[in-house]
Design a protein around this motif. Sequence first.
Motif, PDB file in Angstrom:
ATOM      1  N   GLY A 131      -2.262   9.075 -30.408  1.00 47.66           N
ATOM      2  CA  GLY A 131      -2.345   7.849 -31.183  1.00 47.66           C
ATOM      3  C   GLY A 131      -1.999   6.601 -30.398  1.00 47.66           C
ATOM      4  N   GLY A 132      -1.494   6.772 -29.173  1.00 50.97           N
ATOM      5  CA  GLY A 132      -1.227   5.627 -28.309  1.00 50.97           C
ATOM      6  C   GLY A 132      -2.460   5.275 -27.497  1.00 50.97           C
ATOM      7  N   ASP A 133      -2.270   4.418 -26.525  1.00 51.92           N
ATOM      8  CA  ASP A 133      -3.341   4.090 -25.584  1.00 51.92           C
ATOM      9  C   ASP A 133      -2.694   3.702 -24.261  1.00 51.92           C
ATOM     10  N   GLU A 134      -3.504   3.192 -23.352  1.00 54.03           N
ATOM     11  CA  GLU A 134      -3.007   2.901 -22.010  1.00 54.03           C
ATOM     12  C   GLU A 134      -1.913   1.832 -21.982  1.00 54.03           C
ATOM     13  N   ASN A 135      -1.762   1.100 -23.075  1.00 53.10           N
ATOM     14  CA  ASN A 135      -0.738   0.057 -23.119  1.00 53.10           C
ATOM     15  C   ASN A 135       0.615   0.550 -23.635  1.00 53.10           C
ATOM     16  N   GLN A 136       0.688   1.779 -24.154  1.00 50.88           N
ATOM     17  CA  GLN A 136       1.910   2.241 -24.816  1.00 50.88           C
ATOM     18  C   GLN A 136       3.131   2.172 -23.909  1.00 50.88           C
ATOM     19  N   PHE A 137       2.990   2.592 -22.678  1.00 47.37           N
ATOM     20  CA  PHE A 137       4.120   2.603 -21.748  1.00 47.37           C
ATOM     21  C   PHE A 137       3.886   1.729 -20.522  1.00 47.37           C
ATOM     22  N   PHE A 138       2.847   0.923 -20.550  1.00 43.58           N
ATOM     23  CA  PHE A 138       2.485   0.154 -19.370  1.00 43.58           C
ATOM     24  C   PHE A 138       3.582  -0.850 -19.000  1.00 43.58           C
ATOM     25  N   GLY A 139       4.048  -1.604 -19.992  1.00 47.74           N
ATOM     26  CA  GLY A 139       5.121  -2.557 -19.723  1.00 47.74           C
ATOM     27  C   GLY A 139       6.413  -1.872 -19.368  1.00 47.74           C
ATOM     28  N   LEU A 140       6.723  -0.795 -20.079  1.00 46.13           N
ATOM     29  CA  LEU A 140       7.947  -0.043 -19.809  1.00 46.13           C
ATOM     30  C   LEU A 140       7.947   0.521 -18.396  1.00 46.13           C
ATOM     31  N   ALA A 141       6.788   0.935 -17.909  1.00 46.16           N
ATOM     32  CA  ALA A 141       6.707   1.545 -16.586  1.00 46.16           C
ATOM     33  C   ALA A 141       7.226   0.603 -15.507  1.00 46.16           C
ATOM     34  N   GLY A 142       6.897  -0.681 -15.630  1.00 46.98           N
ATOM     35  CA  GLY A 142       7.364  -1.651 -14.656  1.00 46.98           C
ATOM     36  C   GLY A 142       8.863  -1.847 -14.687  1.00 46.98           C
ATOM     37  N   GLN A 143       9.466  -1.624 -15.851  1.00 46.64           N
ATOM     38  CA  GLN A 143      10.924  -1.711 -15.955  1.00 46.64           C
ATOM     39  C   GLN A 143      11.601  -0.452 -15.401  1.00 46.64           C
ATOM     40  N   LEU A 144      10.954   0.688 -15.567  1.00 47.35           N
ATOM     41  CA  LEU A 144      11.539   1.943 -15.115  1.00 47.35           C
ATOM     42  C   LEU A 144      11.446   2.121 -13.605  1.00 47.35           C
ATOM     43  N   PRO A 181       0.799  -1.231   0.000  1.00 52.53           N
ATOM     44  CA  PRO A 181       0.000   0.000   0.000  1.00 52.53           C
ATOM     45  C   PRO A 181       0.828   1.275   0.000  1.00 52.53           C
ATOM     46  N   GLU A 182       2.105   1.185   0.433  1.00 51.69           N
ATOM     47  CA  GLU A 182       2.955   2.372   0.443  1.00 51.69           C
ATOM     48  C   GLU A 182       3.900   2.429  -0.753  1.00 51.69           C
ATOM     49  N   ALA A 183       3.746   1.503  -1.690  1.00 48.51           N
ATOM     50  CA  ALA A 183       4.567   1.532  -2.902  1.00 48.51           C
ATOM     51  C   ALA A 183       4.320   2.832  -3.662  1.00 48.51           C
ATOM     52  N   PRO A 184       5.325   3.330  -4.376  1.00 42.97           N
ATOM     53  CA  PRO A 184       5.086   4.518  -5.200  1.00 42.97           C
ATOM     54  C   PRO A 184       3.928   4.299  -6.166  1.00 42.97           C
ATOM     55  N   LEU A 185       3.154   5.340  -6.387  1.00 35.81           N
ATOM     56  CA  LEU A 185       2.094   5.319  -7.392  1.00 35.81           C
ATOM     57  C   LEU A 185       2.644   6.002  -8.638  1.00 35.81           C
ATOM     58  N   PHE A 186       2.654   5.265  -9.743  1.00 35.26           N
ATOM     59  CA  PHE A 186       3.303   5.712 -10.982  1.00 35.26           C
ATOM     60  C   PHE A 186       2.234   5.872 -12.058  1.00 35.26           C
ATOM     61  N   LEU A 187       1.939   7.118 -12.414  1.00 34.09           N
ATOM     62  CA  LEU A 187       0.979   7.437 -13.476  1.00 34.09           C
ATOM     63  C   LEU A 187       1.724   7.598 -14.783  1.00 34.09           C
ATOM     64  N   VAL A 188       1.276   6.905 -15.831  1.00 34.18           N
ATOM     65  CA  VAL A 188       1.943   7.001 -17.129  1.00 34.18           C
ATOM     66  C   VAL A 188       0.938   7.401 -18.203  1.00 34.18           C
ATOM     67  N   PHE A 189       1.347   8.325 -19.066  1.00 31.72           N
ATOM     68  CA  PHE A 189       0.460   8.968 -20.032  1.00 31.72           C
ATOM     69  C   PHE A 189       1.013   8.808 -21.445  1.00 31.72           C
ATOM     70  N   LYS A 231       5.317   7.990  -2.568  1.00 30.27           N
ATOM     71  CA  LYS A 231       5.610   8.991  -3.599  1.00 30.27           C
ATOM     72  C   LYS A 231       4.580   8.865  -4.716  1.00 30.27           C
ATOM     73  N   LEU A 232       4.237   9.991  -5.312  1.00 25.37           N
ATOM     74  CA  LEU A 232       3.396  10.010  -6.506  1.00 25.37           C
ATOM     75  C   LEU A 232       4.255  10.525  -7.653  1.00 25.37           C
ATOM     76  N   VAL A 233       4.419   9.689  -8.668  1.00 23.50           N
ATOM     77  CA  VAL A 233       5.351   9.964  -9.760  1.00 23.50           C
ATOM     78  C   VAL A 233       4.595   9.871 -11.077  1.00 23.50           C
ATOM     79  N   GLY A 234       4.926  10.734 -12.031  1.00 25.81           N
ATOM     80  CA  GLY A 234       4.289  10.705 -13.337  1.00 25.81           C
ATOM     81  C   GLY A 234       5.304  10.631 -14.461  1.00 25.81           C
ATOM     82  N   LEU A 235       4.895  10.031 -15.569  1.00 27.62           N
ATOM     83  CA  LEU A 235       5.684  10.015 -16.801  1.00 27.62           C
ATOM     84  C   LEU A 235       4.740  10.172 -17.970  1.00 27.62           C
ATOM     85  N   GLY A 236       5.087  11.071 -18.883  1.00 31.32           N
ATOM     86  CA  GLY A 236       4.274  11.253 -20.074  1.00 31.32           C
ATOM     87  C   GLY A 236       5.136  11.562 -21.276  1.00 31.32           C
TER      88      GLY A 236
END
Length: 202
Positions: free
Chosen positions: A26-39, A14-22, A96-101
């Motif tokens: 022309g992309g969709d929610e899958n564009q960076f979803f896999g990459l986010a877990g690697q980053l 529950p205290e893990a960082p929350l990572f929002l990716v945008f 932490k709340l972190v974003g990537l777009g």
Amino acid sequence: MSAYHFAEAAGSGPEAPLFLVFHGTGGDENQFFGLAGQLLAGARIVAPRGDVSEHGALRYFRRTGEGVYDMDDLALRTGRMADFIAERKGEGRPRKLVGLGYSNGANILASVQFAVPDLFDASVLMHPLIPFAPPEADFAGKSVLITAGRRDPMAPQAASQGLHDYFAAHGARTELAWHEGGHELRQEELLAARDFLASVAG
């Protein structure tokens, strides 16, 4: 019910960082979803799908031309996105709340940061374009990485540098990572994002 369709992966707790990716136009929610877990391993990942269609290409807000934004629509959708993010944050106790777009995704992320400066602890803005003067805001204690191409026809060097200077002038720890190409994502900026996220999301 959420305002957005989104993909989600559970974090390590529950205290893990929350990572929002945008995604970009022309992309969709899958564009960076896999990459986010690697980053950012172990983070809870939420990837919302843009709900504006531009000739079939998904975006987060309307525009009337290349680099010409519908500012009323941007304000409306920025508010909706900020509410969506706050709801996701309230579902746990993220340290932490972190974003990537990327591209259009970087633009909506930056716009949310302008509107609610305290929401994100850190953000990665890849090839953003903010063709307006951002508002006065306090980003003390926040961290921002901007990645950009020196030959990007959609996000000129001066705009990328200007956004870096804006965040730095308003208190954020700000980094700017260039590559020699255009609007495409390159390996070196993904490595810069990984290193940045490792430094801010602990």
